[in-house]
Design an enzyme around this catalytic site. Structure first.
Site, PDB file in Angstrom:
ATOM      1  N   SER A 216       0.796  -1.228   0.000  1.00 23.33           N
ATOM      2  CA  SER A 216       0.000   0.000   0.000  1.00 23.33           C
ATOM      3  C   SER A 216       0.826   1.275   0.000  1.00 23.33           C
ATOM      4  CB  SER A 216      -0.948   0.007   1.194  1.00 23.33           C
ATOM      5  OG  SER A 216      -0.208   0.034   2.385  1.00 23.33           O
ATOM      6  N   HIS A 244      -5.412  -4.721  -0.708  1.00 21.79           N
ATOM      7  CA  HIS A 244      -5.340  -3.690  -1.750  1.00 21.79           C
ATOM      8  C   HIS A 244      -5.417  -4.316  -3.145  1.00 21.79           C
ATOM      9  CE1 HIS A 244      -4.643  -0.429   1.051  1.00 21.79           C
ATOM     10  NE2 HIS A 244      -3.929  -1.294   1.741  1.00 21.79           N
ATOM     11  N   LYS A 275     -12.398  -2.096   2.479  1.00 19.76           N
ATOM     12  CA  LYS A 275     -11.812  -1.212   1.458  1.00 19.76           C
ATOM     13  C   LYS A 275     -12.702  -1.258   0.211  1.00 19.76           C
ATOM     14  CE  LYS A 275      -7.129  -1.841   3.353  1.00 19.76           C
ATOM     15  NZ  LYS A 275      -7.155  -0.858   4.408  1.00 19.76           N
TER      16      LYS A 275
HETATM   17  N1  PLP Z   1      -3.596  -5.784   5.488  1.00 20.68           N
HETATM   18  C1  PLP Z   1      -3.316  -4.710   4.718  1.00 20.68           C
HETATM   19  C2  PLP Z   1      -2.333  -4.863   3.602  1.00 20.68           C
HETATM   20  C3  PLP Z   1      -3.938  -3.473   4.968  1.00 20.68           C
HETATM   21  O1  PLP Z   1      -3.646  -2.404   4.213  1.00 20.68           O
HETATM   22  C4  PLP Z   1      -4.872  -3.379   6.026  1.00 20.68           C
HETATM   23  C5  PLP Z   1      -5.553  -2.097   6.337  1.00 20.68           C
HETATM   24  O2  PLP Z   1      -5.004  -1.046   6.353  1.00 20.68           O
HETATM   25  C6  PLP Z   1      -5.139  -4.515   6.787  1.00 20.68           C
HETATM   26  C7  PLP Z   1      -4.490  -5.702   6.495  1.00 20.68           C
HETATM   27  C8  PLP Z   1      -6.147  -4.479   7.895  1.00 20.68           C
HETATM   28  O3  PLP Z   1      -7.419  -4.495   7.332  1.00 20.68           O
HETATM   29  P1  PLP Z   1      -8.696  -4.126   8.204  1.00 20.68           P
HETATM   30  O4  PLP Z   1      -8.886  -2.652   8.077  1.00 20.68           O
HETATM   31  O5  PLP Z   1      -9.808  -4.929   7.653  1.00 20.68           O
HETATM   32  O6  PLP Z   1      -8.359  -4.518   9.617  1.00 20.68           O
END
Ligand code: PLP
Length: 429
Positions: A216, A244, A275
């Site tokens: 990200s 993502h 997301k």
């Molecule tokens: N994994 C990645 C790559 C993320 O970007 C995020 C969120 O920012 C998460 C996991 C966590 O996701 P959640 O918001 O559903 O806890």
């Protein structure tokens, strides 16, 4: 009767002492320990401010979408920093599905899944997620953070090994910390380093390679084909975090594994409902049925946390319906990403990553990124600057995220503003 009376009391702010509805000033705990704690916390907060890493939160007074109203003024702000890749967060059908689920199934379950927290909509959504990813089964969590926190400990023992990309998301890092497997950290997307670590890990019973599908901060996509080839050569499993990617990468939005043609080679997928898939909340694991069965028995964030609220389940379920009906939304986002990336490059900016709606405008200098982001907001464009320690020193950037609901005009306005602001602050000649 009861409901009417209680509601009137709450609305009147009545109830008196002890009901929790009063409006008194907060009480500070007294005592030496509390005073000591307060001093320590204040000093730590001061250090964060002093280091220039304080994160402030801008308050939005409207729905999530391409056009925002900020609290205390700022209407018509063009938003380029949400993970709302497909624009489903405020899609009318997604909202309607949430309202219907709320009315039919209530506000929440007041229970974990295995006591009395499983409704038909939870089972339906799990089945739909597995179908979308073409996997055997799926399990829901309150977030993908929880899915990542819950999988490694349940799956791996001290006899096993996990090999993790050094830039994996914090939740993967934390999940791996919780497990007792042997841990290897390979250099970011470096296949030589991964191969060396896989060779070393041959002494262990089972090997699991764990990577973000798309990263990200840089908008770059993991070299999954090469990872899967190495996994095959060294008899390892592949886990990807698709937060993502789910919903928009690949011809049908199934994710990085679809984009790179390795759907049958990736064993486990974790992803988010917070997301692209409606943006409400929630996460999941999808993969082989015995793994999902084991997670229901052993995964602590699943076992010891409340079920997903029906409205949230309704949003995600509708988002998946929309995606499975047609790939038009995902394709429209891809076209807009292409428009932004090519126009910004033509204007003289360097955009990191490739073909991903995360478009980091690389600036290098932290102060430049901060002042340019501020100046963009003065022009009605909401973007965020990132600098050390979130990204490496000297690699400050402004991260732009494209959504299917941005119009071509929105994108052109953003590029024009960047060009003006870039010239003003010396980022462009
Ligand atoms: N994994 C990645 C790559 C993320 O970007 C995020 C969120 O920012 C998460 C996991 C966590 O996701 P959640 O918001 O559903 O806890």
């Amino acid at each position: 009767m009861w409901r009417g009376a209680a509601w009137r009391l709450l609305r009147a702010g009545g109830g008196g002492a002890g009901t929790g509805t009063g409006t008194g000033t907060p009480r500070a705990a007294s005592g030496t320990a509390a005073a000591q704690l307060r001093r320590r916390l204040e000093s730590e907060l001061e250090d964060i401010r002093g280091a220039g890493t304080w994160k402030s939160e801008r308050v939005i007074a409207s729905r999530q979408g391409p056009h925002l109203r900020l609290a205390g003024g700022g209407a018509g702000i063009l938003n380029f920093c949400a993970n709302n890749y497909l624009g489903l967060s405020s899609h009318p059908e997604v909202i309607r599905a949430a309202v219907e689920a709320l009315e039919k199934f209530g506000a929440g379950l007041s229970s974990v899944r295995f006591i009395c927290g499983t409704q038909s909509i939870h089972k339906d959504l799990e089945e739909k997620i597995a179908r979308f990813h073409q996997r055997e089964d799926a399990i829901l969590y309150a977030s993908c953070f929880d899915a990542n926190a819950g999988i490694f400990e349940a799956l791996l023992t001290p006899e096993d090994a996990v090999l993790s990309d050094e830039l994996n998301h914090a939740s993967i890092i934390d999940g791996i910390r919780l497990c007792k497997a042997n841990k290897y950290r390979y250099k970011h997307m470096d296949m030589q380093d991964l191969e060396a670590k896989l060779q070393d890990a041959q002494k262990h019973r089972l090997r699991l390679v764990a990577t973000d599908g798309a990263f990200s901060m840089d908008g770059d996509i993991a070299p999954l084909r090469e990872i899967c080839q190495l996994a095959q050569k060294y008899d390892a499993l592949v886990f990807i975090d698709e937060c993502h990617a789910t919903g928009f990468l690949g011809p049908n939005g199934r994710g990085t594994d679809e984009l790179l043609g390795v759907m049958d080679k990736v064993t486990i997928i974790n992803s988010t409902l917070g997301k692209a898939l409606g943006g409400a909340a929630g996460g999941y694991t999808t993969g082989p049925k015995p793994l999902i069965d084991l997670l229901r028995q052993r995964s602590r964030p699943y076992l010891f946390s409340n079920s997903l609220p029906p409205a949230v389940v309704g949003c995600a379920s509708k988002a998946l319906d929309l995606l499975m009906e047609s790939n038009a939304i995902a394709q429209s986002m891809a076209a807009k990403t292409q428009r932004f990336r090519s126009k910004m490059t033509a204007a003289g900016f360097t955009i990191s990553g490739k073909d991903h709606p995360i478009c980091p405008v690389m600036l290098g200098d932290a102060r430049l990124a901060a002042v340019m982001a501020e100046d963009m907001l003065n022009r009605g464009i909401y973007v965020i600057g990132f600098s050390y320690p979130v990204v490496p020193k000297g690699k400050a950037r402004i991260r732009v995220q494209i959504s299917a609901v941005h119009s071509d005009e929105d994108i052109d306005r953003c590029v024009e503003a960047f060009t003006e602001v870039g010239r003003k602050h010396g980022a462009l000649p």
